[in-house]
Design a protein around this motif. Structure first.
Motif, PDB file in Angstrom:
ATOM      1  N   PHE A 285      -8.697   2.663   6.190  1.00 47.58           N
ATOM      2  CA  PHE A 285      -8.217   1.948   5.005  1.00 47.58           C
ATOM      3  C   PHE A 285      -8.457   2.779   3.745  1.00 47.58           C
ATOM      4  N   ALA A 286      -9.551   3.542   3.724  1.00 48.60           N
ATOM      5  CA  ALA A 286      -9.876   4.368   2.561  1.00 48.60           C
ATOM      6  C   ALA A 286      -8.824   5.451   2.318  1.00 48.60           C
ATOM      7  N   GLU A 287      -8.191   5.891   3.385  1.00 43.74           N
ATOM      8  CA  GLU A 287      -7.213   6.978   3.243  1.00 43.74           C
ATOM      9  C   GLU A 287      -5.859   6.415   2.897  1.00 43.74           C
TER      10      GLU A 287
ATOM     11  N   LEU B 143       0.833  -1.206   0.000  1.00 43.26           N
ATOM     12  CA  LEU B 143       0.000   0.000   0.000  1.00 43.26           C
ATOM     13  C   LEU B 143       0.871   1.261   0.000  1.00 43.26           C
ATOM     14  N   LEU B 144       1.922   1.243   0.807  1.00 42.71           N
ATOM     15  CA  LEU B 144       2.805   2.407   0.879  1.00 42.71           C
ATOM     16  C   LEU B 144       3.563   2.642  -0.420  1.00 42.71           C
ATOM     17  N   SER B 145       3.787   1.593  -1.190  1.00 39.47           N
ATOM     18  CA  SER B 145       4.457   1.797  -2.479  1.00 39.47           C
ATOM     19  C   SER B 145       3.533   2.524  -3.457  1.00 39.47           C
ATOM     20  N   HIS B 146       2.209   2.353  -3.291  1.00 38.60           N
ATOM     21  CA  HIS B 146       1.235   3.061  -4.142  1.00 38.60           C
ATOM     22  C   HIS B 146       0.910   4.451  -3.604  1.00 38.60           C
ATOM     23  N   ASN B 147       1.001   4.613  -2.282  1.00 40.53           N
ATOM     24  CA  ASN B 147       0.672   5.881  -1.629  1.00 40.53           C
ATOM     25  C   ASN B 147       1.686   6.109  -0.509  1.00 40.53           C
ATOM     26  N   PRO B 148       2.887   6.597  -0.833  1.00 41.41           N
ATOM     27  CA  PRO B 148       3.960   6.691   0.161  1.00 41.41           C
ATOM     28  C   PRO B 148       3.704   7.651   1.322  1.00 41.41           C
TER      29      PRO B 148
ATOM     30  N   HIS C 287      -0.474   4.600  10.880  1.00 39.65           N
ATOM     31  CA  HIS C 287      -0.713   5.928  10.308  1.00 39.65           C
ATOM     32  C   HIS C 287      -1.945   6.620  10.911  1.00 39.65           C
ATOM     33  N   ARG C 288      -2.666   5.893  11.754  1.00 36.47           N
ATOM     34  CA  ARG C 288      -3.886   6.414  12.383  1.00 36.47           C
ATOM     35  C   ARG C 288      -4.872   6.956  11.348  1.00 36.47           C
TER      36      ARG C 288
END
Length: 85
Positions: free
Chosen positions: A83-85, A25-30, A79-80
């Motif tokens: 999932f949508a964010e 997920l972080l690779s798509h939205n770092p 990240h608090r």
């Protein structure tokens, strides 16, 4: 060697899978950020399908309550954010 290190660091197969998925997920939205409630916060069908395919062997016939408390909350806790964010 890396695989063994990763699994010794994570105490369960579920935790290892969550960490792998979090990295994906972080690779798509770092840099995930909070967003306003509304239609822009919706989760795409592709994202849901990817989540379910990744964790299907853990989810099996369980409910969304299981998914939320055992997968999505631990996945997003650092990240608090939702999932949508």
């Amino acid at each position: 060697i890396f695989e063994r290190w990763r699994y010794t660091r994570s105490s369960t197969p579920m935790q290892a899978r969550i960490e792998d998925f979090r990295q994906k997920l972080l690779s798509h939205n770092p840099e995930p950020k909070p967003c306003e409630r509304g239609p822009d916060r919706a989760v795409s069908l592709g994202s849901l399908t990817e989540l379910l395919n990744t964790f299907s062997d853990f989810i099996q016939d369980r409910t969304a309550y299981y998914l939320d408390s055992n997968i999505t909350q631990p996945l997003t806790m650092s990240h608090r954010l939702s999932f949508a964010e």
